[in-house]
Write a protein that holds these residues in place. Structure first.
Motif, mmCIF file in Angstrom:
data_model
loop_
_atom_site.group_PDB
_atom_site.id
_atom_site.type_symbol
_atom_site.label_atom_id
_atom_site.label_comp_id
_atom_site.label_asym_id
_atom_site.label_seq_id
_atom_site.Cartn_x
_atom_site.Cartn_y
_atom_site.Cartn_z
ATOM 1 N N ALA A 221 0.816 -1.214 0.000
ATOM 2 C CA ALA A 221 0.000 0.000 0.000
ATOM 3 C C ALA A 221 0.852 1.267 0.000
ATOM 4 O O ALA A 221 0.416 2.315 -0.473
ATOM 5 N N ARG B 299 6.568 -1.373 -6.169
ATOM 6 C CA ARG B 299 5.327 -2.153 -6.095
ATOM 7 C C ARG B 299 5.538 -3.605 -6.523
ATOM 8 O O ARG B 299 4.814 -4.491 -6.108
ATOM 9 N N TYR C 266 3.694 -8.005 1.140
ATOM 10 C CA TYR C 266 2.284 -8.123 1.483
ATOM 11 C C TYR C 266 2.193 -9.138 2.619
ATOM 12 O O TYR C 266 2.627 -10.281 2.463
ATOM 13 N N VAL D 99 -1.121 -13.648 2.315
ATOM 14 C CA VAL D 99 -1.433 -14.189 0.992
ATOM 15 C C VAL D 99 -2.029 -15.570 1.210
ATOM 16 O O VAL D 99 -1.603 -16.306 2.109
ATOM 17 N N SER E 84 -3.233 -9.615 9.623
ATOM 18 C CA SER E 84 -2.938 -10.905 8.993
ATOM 19 C C SER E 84 -3.507 -12.061 9.808
ATOM 20 O O SER E 84 -4.042 -13.021 9.253
ATOM 21 N N SER F 233 -7.171 -12.180 9.209
ATOM 22 C CA SER F 233 -7.444 -12.735 7.877
ATOM 23 C C SER F 233 -7.261 -14.243 7.864
ATOM 24 O O SER F 233 -8.032 -14.975 7.240
ATOM 25 N N GLU G 169 -9.887 -9.943 -4.697
ATOM 26 C CA GLU G 169 -9.079 -9.238 -3.698
ATOM 27 C C GLU G 169 -7.799 -8.679 -4.312
ATOM 28 O O GLU G 169 -7.359 -7.592 -3.948
ATOM 29 N N ILE G 170 -7.208 -9.416 -5.258
ATOM 30 C CA ILE G 170 -6.013 -8.900 -5.936
ATOM 31 C C ILE G 170 -6.375 -7.652 -6.739
ATOM 32 O O ILE G 170 -5.666 -6.649 -6.701
ATOM 33 N N ARG G 171 -7.497 -7.705 -7.452
ATOM 34 C CA ARG G 171 -7.932 -6.526 -8.232
ATOM 35 C C ARG G 171 -8.194 -5.326 -7.335
ATOM 36 O O ARG G 171 -7.937 -4.193 -7.718
ATOM 37 N N ASP G 172 -8.725 -5.581 -6.143
ATOM 38 C CA ASP G 172 -9.083 -4.492 -5.236
ATOM 39 C C ASP G 172 -7.932 -4.064 -4.328
ATOM 40 O O ASP G 172 -8.074 -3.109 -3.560
ATOM 41 N N MET G 173 -6.805 -4.757 -4.406
ATOM 42 C CA MET G 173 -5.671 -4.463 -3.543
ATOM 43 C C MET G 173 -5.102 -3.091 -3.910
ATOM 44 O O MET G 173 -4.790 -2.836 -5.078
ATOM 45 N N TYR H 69 -1.729 -2.432 -6.283
ATOM 46 C CA TYR H 69 -1.238 -3.650 -6.930
ATOM 47 C C TYR H 69 -1.104 -3.390 -8.429
ATOM 48 O O TYR H 69 -2.014 -2.861 -9.056
#
Length: 190
Positions: free
Chosen positions: A94, A101, A106, A109, A137, A140, A165-169, A172
């Motif tokens: 983030a 990046r 992270y 995962v 974490s 999660s 979740e990857i798309r919304d990270m 990313y």
């Protein structure tokens, strides 16, 4: 001890577990308690260990040591928890800027794997949870354990959640950015 007791322990988060036997045992006990509190008194006793915990998973640089690897025979499903550590002090994803990046850290995962049982009798569905010791974490990890083993969300749904979740990270890289990044990398000599 409950999770809150472990978190109040003077050695928490047990980061010297590679050199300190007491910290290592506390770390293992912590992860078992996390699974127990996640799955509850009814399901936890049905868990069977697939592999012993690991203090380390490879030569230096260290890789994610296995904290708990188990299955629930009545569900034909299991989970594997590994401990992640930010050895290189990479920025959190983030907070990463530019090319940072692509190597950013992270702390949590997860993915689905098919695992062969030790007796070679069959493969089972297994969720693999790679987590550090941060509160987010750990939360999660507990959530994904419950979704996969209590709610029994399908592998397809789990994979869809991962992709979403990857798309919304935040921060990313897109697929196109990854492609451009790999094109800029020097080729390795064989």
């Amino acid at each position: 001890m409950k999770l809150k007791d472990f978190k109040n322990h003077p050695l928490f988060p047990f980061s010297d577990f590679r050199e300190n036997d007491a910290a290592f045992q506390l770390l293992i006990d912590f992860w078992q308690q996390l699974v127990k509190e996640s799955l509850g008194e009814e399901l936890f006793p049905k868990c069977e260990t697939l592999q012993d915990y690991e203090r380390d998973n490879g030569p230096e640089p260290f890789y994610n040591p296995v904290m708990f690897d188990f299955w629930v025979p009545s569900l034909d499903r299991g989970a594997r928890i590994t401990l992640t550590e930010n050895f290189n002090n990479y920025p959190l994803l983030a907070d990463a800027k530019g090319d940072e990046r692509f190597s950013a850290y992270y702390p949590f995962v997860y993915y689905v794997n098919y695992r062969r049982l030790p007796d070679n009798s069959k493969d089972i569905e297994q969720i693999v949870l790679c987590s550090d010791m941060s509160d987010s974490s750990l939360q999660s990890t507990q959530k994904k354990l419950r979704e996969f083993l209590i709610d029994q969300i399908s592998v397809k749904e789990t994979e869809e959640m991962i992709n979403n979740e990857i798309r919304d990270m935040p921060n990313y890289p897109t697929e196109e950015e990854w492609d451009a990044y790999y094109e800029r990398l020097p080729e390795e000599d064989d």
